[in-house]
Design an enzyme around this catalytic site. Structure first.
Site, PDB file in Angstrom:
ATOM      1  CD  GLU A 133     -68.273  -9.079  -1.448  1.00 30.34           C
ATOM      2  OE1 GLU A 133     -67.620  -9.449  -2.447  1.00 30.34           O
ATOM      3  OE2 GLU A 133     -69.504  -8.995  -1.423  1.00 30.34           O
TER       4      GLU A 133
ATOM      5  NE  ARG B 198     -79.446 -24.666 -12.868  1.00 27.95           N
ATOM      6  CZ  ARG B 198     -78.430 -23.826 -12.748  1.00 27.95           C
ATOM      7  NH1 ARG B 198     -77.244 -24.258 -12.341  1.00 27.95           N
ATOM      8  NH2 ARG B 198     -78.582 -22.548 -13.065  1.00 27.95           N
TER       9      ARG B 198
ATOM     10  NE  ARG C 153     -75.605  -6.005   5.940  1.00 29.26           N
ATOM     11  CZ  ARG C 153     -75.166  -6.129   7.187  1.00 29.26           C
ATOM     12  NH1 ARG C 153     -75.664  -5.348   8.142  1.00 29.26           N
ATOM     13  NH2 ARG C 153     -74.231  -7.017   7.488  1.00 29.26           N
TER      14      ARG C 153
ATOM     15  CG  ASP D  72     -79.526  -9.240 -11.109  1.00 32.37           C
ATOM     16  OD1 ASP D  72     -78.797  -9.048 -10.124  1.00 32.37           O
ATOM     17  OD2 ASP D  72     -80.217 -10.263 -11.250  1.00 32.37           O
TER      18      ASP D  72
ATOM     19  NE  ARG E 287     -79.873 -11.990  -6.098  1.00 26.29           N
ATOM     20  CZ  ARG E 287     -79.636 -11.163  -7.118  1.00 26.29           C
ATOM     21  NH1 ARG E 287     -80.612 -10.419  -7.593  1.00 26.29           N
ATOM     22  NH2 ARG E 287     -78.442 -11.074  -7.644  1.00 26.29           N
TER      23      ARG E 287
ATOM     24  NE  ARG F 117     -69.379 -11.718  -2.954  1.00 24.71           N
ATOM     25  CZ  ARG F 117     -70.352 -11.468  -3.826  1.00 24.71           C
ATOM     26  NH1 ARG F 117     -70.934 -12.444  -4.488  1.00 24.71           N
ATOM     27  NH2 ARG F 117     -70.765 -10.231  -4.045  1.00 24.71           N
TER      28      ARG F 117
ATOM     29  CE1 TYR G  32     -78.911  -8.215  -5.087  1.00 26.19           C
ATOM     30  CE2 TYR G  32     -80.239  -9.192  -3.368  1.00 26.19           C
ATOM     31  CZ  TYR G  32     -79.105  -9.187  -4.130  1.00 26.19           C
ATOM     32  OH  TYR G  32     -78.175 -10.176  -3.939  1.00 26.19           O
TER      33      TYR G  32
HETATM   34  N1  UDP Z   1     -76.597 -16.861  -0.292  1.00 27.61           N
HETATM   35  C1  UDP Z   1     -76.180 -17.701   0.731  1.00 27.61           C
HETATM   36  N2  UDP Z   1     -75.062 -18.446   0.536  1.00 27.61           N
HETATM   37  C2  UDP Z   1     -74.309 -18.368  -0.580  1.00 27.61           C
HETATM   38  C3  UDP Z   1     -74.736 -17.518  -1.618  1.00 27.61           C
HETATM   39  C4  UDP Z   1     -75.880 -16.767  -1.444  1.00 27.61           C
HETATM   40  O1  UDP Z   1     -76.803 -17.768   1.765  1.00 27.61           O
HETATM   41  O2  UDP Z   1     -73.281 -19.064  -0.656  1.00 27.61           O
HETATM   42  C5  UDP Z   1     -77.825 -16.041  -0.074  1.00 27.61           C
HETATM   43  C6  UDP Z   1     -77.487 -14.676   0.530  1.00 27.61           C
HETATM   44  O3  UDP Z   1     -78.512 -14.316   1.430  1.00 27.61           O
HETATM   45  C7  UDP Z   1     -77.486 -13.789  -0.680  1.00 27.61           C
HETATM   46  C8  UDP Z   1     -78.613 -14.398  -1.524  1.00 27.61           C
HETATM   47  O4  UDP Z   1     -78.492 -15.808  -1.296  1.00 27.61           O
HETATM   48  O5  UDP Z   1     -77.750 -12.445  -0.350  1.00 27.61           O
HETATM   49  C9  UDP Z   1     -78.564 -14.071  -3.006  1.00 27.61           C
HETATM   50  O6  UDP Z   1     -77.319 -14.503  -3.525  1.00 27.61           O
HETATM   51  P1  UDP Z   1     -76.622 -13.801  -4.770  1.00 27.61           P
HETATM   52  O7  UDP Z   1     -75.466 -14.653  -5.172  1.00 27.61           O
HETATM   53  O8  UDP Z   1     -77.655 -13.497  -5.775  1.00 27.61           O
HETATM   54  O9  UDP Z   1     -76.052 -12.482  -4.088  1.00 27.61           O
HETATM   55  P2  UDP Z   1     -75.165 -11.266  -4.701  1.00 27.61           P
HETATM   56  O10 UDP Z   1     -74.102 -11.878  -5.577  1.00 27.61           O
HETATM   57  O11 UDP Z   1     -76.130 -10.374  -5.434  1.00 27.61           O
HETATM   58  O12 UDP Z   1     -74.593 -10.638  -3.475  1.00 27.61           O
END
Ligand code: UDP
Length: 385
Positions: free
Chosen positions: A302, A179, A251, A352, A175, A281, A350
């Site tokens: 969170e 870059r 979860r 979007d 996901r 976060r 999962y």
């Molecule tokens: N992830 C991580 N560190 C970060 C952000 C994301 O390890 O700082 C991993 C984590 O396993 C997460 C996945 O990447 O579930 C996908 O991230 P995304 O931001 O798409 O998650 P969402 O916002 O859908 O919870």
């Protein structure tokens, strides 16, 4: 011809969009939801003290490449330009995500140009012995290497998913892009934005049709299907069958809300990469509406954990065990006439928001066409296995 009545279980994006399309085609639609509000997990409401628009079930940023979906949401809401720029705190520093040239240079104390950074990561960091990465961990080691993986992804993922990244599929990490330039936009889609008056206002406008009735705070039971020609079910698929084969794992999230004056963290989303920090976060909601100005601020810390029977399901855990159980529920669903399972919970995926809307439009269309042709509507548009 008598008017056809259909039932939507769930007033989230799937229920609202399918309901609207069928209402437009002349069906009478009842949309019911167990919660006291519409819009499901993208529900937004203003905090009474600060007037900040709060993403009640965590951050939702709309992004898509799908022109038709973008046009659709813009029919019901003005979208303001919004770019998701995520930061992460780890090992005593603040870095930019997704991993980009700034992250790489800052983390390794270098001043590399794009090609040099690419060479550095692929030749000195990445584990090229992993040819076909299957797990989250293999994907990270193959494309980023152990240093970045351990600082940015390992701890966060253990907190988010409650298991080791070697037990999760590579698709979760896919996901996020990597870059080799300074583009720190979290998403790569052509269209990205925030609904000016929030998602709940957008969903209210989708549902605003003379053929649609909305019933909130109403718990669904199968007996309520009587009298309807068809049911679109966007609740948990195992819940439809009263969990008779067992519960699919999810979860859930806990949000610790706090308020302050001014600017708490200077950005909308700050991730915490290390396992020693118990939350994943912090979201500061007013930064999701940069066109508004507020003195006060509302933040959410969170926390992620395994969902119990009474918790709100957020992320489906699609590990081997759950997939086997899902297959059994799918078999039951396929034998259930006049019910179509839709959305994140109905198909245990999962999803979007833009994909949810795309599938809802396609489902409504398929239903209308099937009815015209006198065919049976399948239980799933996309088989969730
Ligand atoms: N992830 C991580 N560190 C970060 C952000 C994301 O390890 O700082 C991993 C984590 O396993 C997460 C996945 O990447 O579930 C996908 O991230 P995304 O931001 O798409 O998650 P969402 O916002 O859908 O919870």
């Amino acid at each position: 011809m008598t008017t056809q009545r259909v039932l939507m279980v769930g007033a989230g994006l799937s229920g609202a969009v399918i309901g609207r399309e069928l209402a437009t085609a002349g069906y009478k639609v009842l949309v019911m939801d167990s919660r006291p509000h519409i819009a499901g997990n993208c529900h937004t409401e203003r905090d009474p003290k600060t007037n900040v628009m709060v993403h009640v079930y965590g951050p939702h940023i709309f992004h898509t490449d799908d022109e038709e979906v973008w046009d659709y949401v813009n029919r019901f809401q003005t979208f303001r330009a919004y770019k998701n720029r995520v930061k992460t705190t780890t090992r005593g520093g603040v870095y930019s995500l997704p991993v980009n040239l700034h992250t790489i240079n800052q983390f390794f104390g270098k001043t590399l140009r794009p090609e040099e950074a690419f060479e550095f990561i692929t030749q000195e960091q990445a584990d090229l012995s992993i040819e076909d990465p299957q797990t989250f961990e293999e994907q990270a080691l193959r494309f980023l290497g152990a240093d970045l993986y351990e600082a940015f992804f390992k701890g966060y993922t253990v907190k988010q998913w409650g298991c080791h990244p070697s037990e999760l599929p590579a698709s979760i990490l896919k996901r996020l892009p990597v870059r080799f330039n300074y583009d720190d936009n979290y998403f790569f889609h052509k269209y990205q934005g925030m609904p000016e008056n929030g998602y709940t206002d957008m969903v209210a406008k989708i549902l605003d049709h003379p053929n649609i009735e909305v019933q909130l705070s109403t718990t669904f039971t199968r007996a309520q299907c009587d009298g309807y020609q068809h049911v679109f079910f966007s609740g948990p698929i195992d819940g439809y069958f009263d969990y008779e084969l067992g519960r699919l794992g999810y979860r859930t999230l806990d949000f610790e809300k706090f308020s302050c004056d001014g600017d708490y963290q200077g950005c909308a989303v700050m991730n915490y990469g290390e396992e020693s920090v118990p939350y994943t976060r912090i979201t500061e909601h007013k930064h999701f509406s940069p066109w508004e100005s507020h003195v006060g601020s509302v933040c959410y810390r969170e926390y992620s954990r395994a969902a119990g029977p009474k918790d709100i399901p957020y992320y489906p855990i699609r590990q081997v065990e759950e997939k086997a159980l899902l297959a059994d529920y799918v078999a039951l669903a396929q034998k259930t006439n006049n019910v179509t399972f839709v959305g994140r919970l109905g198909t245990y995926r999962y999803l979007d928001m833009d994909v949810t809307i795309r599938e809802a439009l396609d489902t409504a269309n398929a239903y209308i066409m099937a009815k015209k042709a006198g065919e049976i509507t399948p239980a799933f548009l996309v088989l969730p296995l």
